[in-house]
Design an enzyme around this catalytic site. Structure first.
Site, PDB file in Angstrom:
ATOM      1  N   GLU A  74      -2.315  -8.684   3.472  1.00 53.10           N
ATOM      2  CA  GLU A  74      -2.555  -9.123   4.860  1.00 53.10           C
ATOM      3  C   GLU A  74      -4.000  -8.931   5.286  1.00 53.10           C
ATOM      4  O   GLU A  74      -4.417  -9.418   6.329  1.00 53.10           O
ATOM      5  CB  GLU A  74      -1.598  -8.386   5.812  1.00 53.10           C
ATOM      6  CG  GLU A  74      -1.993  -6.979   6.221  1.00 53.10           C
ATOM      7  CD  GLU A  74      -1.753  -5.909   5.156  1.00 53.10           C
ATOM      8  OE1 GLU A  74      -1.435  -6.272   4.006  1.00 53.10           O
ATOM      9  OE2 GLU A  74      -1.902  -4.725   5.484  1.00 53.10           O
TER      10      GLU A  74
ATOM     11  N   CYS B 294       0.849  -1.198   0.000  1.00 57.00           N
ATOM     12  CA  CYS B 294       0.000   0.000   0.000  1.00 57.00           C
ATOM     13  C   CYS B 294       0.887   1.252   0.000  1.00 57.00           C
ATOM     14  O   CYS B 294       1.622   1.465  -0.951  1.00 57.00           O
ATOM     15  CB  CYS B 294      -0.994  -0.034   1.165  1.00 57.00           C
ATOM     16  SG  CYS B 294      -2.348   1.156   0.928  1.00 57.00           S
TER      17      CYS B 294
ATOM     18  N   HIS C 235      -3.816  -4.652   0.066  1.00 63.34           N
ATOM     19  CA  HIS C 235      -3.335  -5.191   1.341  1.00 63.34           C
ATOM     20  C   HIS C 235      -3.445  -6.718   1.329  1.00 63.34           C
ATOM     21  O   HIS C 235      -4.503  -7.250   1.650  1.00 63.34           O
ATOM     22  CB  HIS C 235      -4.172  -4.645   2.497  1.00 63.34           C
ATOM     23  CG  HIS C 235      -3.924  -3.210   2.798  1.00 63.34           C
ATOM     24  ND1 HIS C 235      -2.954  -2.788   3.683  1.00 63.34           N
ATOM     25  CD2 HIS C 235      -4.520  -2.086   2.330  1.00 63.34           C
ATOM     26  CE1 HIS C 235      -2.963  -1.471   3.746  1.00 63.34           C
ATOM     27  NE2 HIS C 235      -3.903  -1.012   2.937  1.00 63.34           N
TER      28      HIS C 235
END
Lengths: 203, 258
Positions: free
Chosen positions: A183, A83, A181
């Site tokens: 994650e 990001c 993202h």
């Protein structure tokens, strides 16, 4: 558990813990990096980030991390930006003034225009054959950004469609960036980040 | 193609997840982190945790709770609402593990501070929460539950929207929250002159209303609270009935996928 240590650059802009949890689930040990002496036995460097480009570069500068990150990358050691962390890899940003980036992947960071932001789940469209990305072609990932990385075509691995293509993944040899993202992208994100770490440390 | 989202909402009172009925009556559900883990496992597109007791003496974010949920191993984007009164509060919430914040009190008390937050975190991180109610003249009003009165959007609020200081509005049907299949779509007229994307919440539980919401070009997401807790895999079940809608497909997986 792998012997490789994943370094997470911790400069106060965003949430290292989510990335750290994902890295741990993937079977890697991790270490938060917040000073220049922390880089020695790191196998791969992850740069997360949320917030404004200029504040992030200022924080990296105050922690004296800019040159160690550049040196790490220039040694051919793997780096992944996530990001804002991907945008920091660029040459320059126009967010809240003009700020130099880490200059690891050529390109500029400019405001997303119409719509003003890119929020939500969008499909990754891989436009260039890549050992990390190709298996994830068509998978959905979570985006949350209002500035975007404008890179030369040769560095663009994948895009997402927001009416027009938005750069979603860039790569320059050992240096890779995700605008989304991983994650926060559930199973698809875990698989992609896992593959990225594995590919880059074994490259 | 950017997908519209199905957001799982966890309402928290005194540290406990609760079922809420029009924000007047509550039933305990359990530990918030357990509810978050379910929503994550079921594939919610985002999780909104809203703390409804962060006023008065408690008017600051519950950073420990954000950390607890964010560190519970979930990999779903997290939105936090409750007690954010300053740029520092907002930054602390993000640092603790939230991806976005939902602003409520500040809209009433200090809209300028929202501009400061946007400057630091970016507009993409900011959602503005508007509890709405229908007035006697069939016109929607913004409901201020602290003062227990209704009002119109003022110029300062409209400028936050028009200046792109906030990225989305959480439009809550305050009167129908917790009541199945009761969302009042007339409330959308409050924002029909603005281009701001809307997240609809409060009384959405059935396929027909979800479809009506998701087919509206201004709606970017629907948020569901109580109705997700009645059965296992409720996110996938809702999504499977909406397979022609522009949303991310449901998927089933075990917790340990690697």
């Amino acid at each position: 558990m792998s012997q490789v240590i994943v370094g997470l650059v911790d400069y106060g802009a965003g949430n290292c813990n989510s990335v750290r949890n994902t890295v741990s689930k993937l079977g890697y040990r991790s270490r938060l990096i917040s000073n220049p002496e922390d880089f020695d036995d790191i196998g791969i460097l992850l740069i997360p980030g949320v917030g404004a480009f200029s504040s992030a570069m200022k924080a990296l500068s105050e922690l004296e991390l800019i040159e160690p990150i550049r040196k790490f990358a220039h040694q051919g050691r793997p780096v992944i930006g996530i990001c804002l962390g991907m945008q920091l890899l660029a040459d320059i940003s126009y967010e809240l003034g003009i700020t130099r980036g880490l200059e690891l992947i050529p390109g500029e960071v400019k405001a997303v225009s119409e719509p003003k932001w890119h929020i939500g789940w969008n499909a990754l469209e891989v436009i260039k054959q890549d050992s990390i990305a190709s298996e994830s072609n068509g998978d959905s990932f979570y985006f949350n950004h209002s500035y975007e990385f404008m890179a030369p075509q040769e560095y663009i691995i994948g895009v997402a469609r927001l009416g027009r293509p938005v750069v979603a993944m860039v790569r320059n040899k050992n240096i890779c960036g995700f605008q989304f993202h991983p994650e926060k992208s559930q199973v698809a994100g875990m698989h992609l980040l896992g593959r990225a770490i594995e590919e880059l440390i074994n490259a | 193609m950017l997908r519209k989202r199905l957001i799982g909402v966890i309402t928290i009172l005194n540290g406990l997840a609760v079922q809420s009925f029009s924000y007047k009556r509550y039933l305990p559900l359990g530990r918030p982190e357990c509810i978050a883990e379910n929503l994550d496992r079921w594939g919610a597109d985002e999780i909104l945790i809203q703390l409804i007791d962060r006023t008065g003496e408690l008017s600051s974010p519950d950073i420990d709770l954000v950390k607890k949920i964010a560190n519970s191993g979930i990999s779903t984007p997290l939105i936090y609402a409750g007690g954010i009164l300053s740029e520092t509060d907002a930054a602390n919430v993000i640092r603790a593990g939230a991806d976005r914040i939902c602003i409520d009190q500040l809209l009433n008390t200090n809209p300028q501070e929202i501009r400061n937050i946007a400057h630091r975190l970016g507009a993409q991180a900011i959602i503005a929460s508007f509890p709405l109610a229908m007035g006697e003249n069939n016109k929607p009003y913004w409901y201020d539950y602290r003062e227990n009165h209704t009002k119109d959007l003022n110029e300062e609020i409209l400028s936050l929207i028009n200046d792109h200081v906030i990225s989305e509005v959480l439009l809550t049907d305050y009167q129908h929250e917790g009541i199945p299949n009761s969302f009042d779509f007339k409330l959308l007229s409050m924002f029909s002159n603005n281009k701001i994307p809307l997240i609809l919440f409060g009384g959405l539980s059935e396929q027909e209303q979800f479809e009506q919401a998701l087919l509206n070009p201004q709606v970017s997401a629907v948020a569901v609270g109580n109705f997700l807790n009645y059965r296992e895999h409720s996110i996938q079940l809702i999504k499977s009935k909406l397979d022609v809608m522009p949303i991310r497909s449901p998927f089933y997986c075990e917790r340990s996928v690697i």
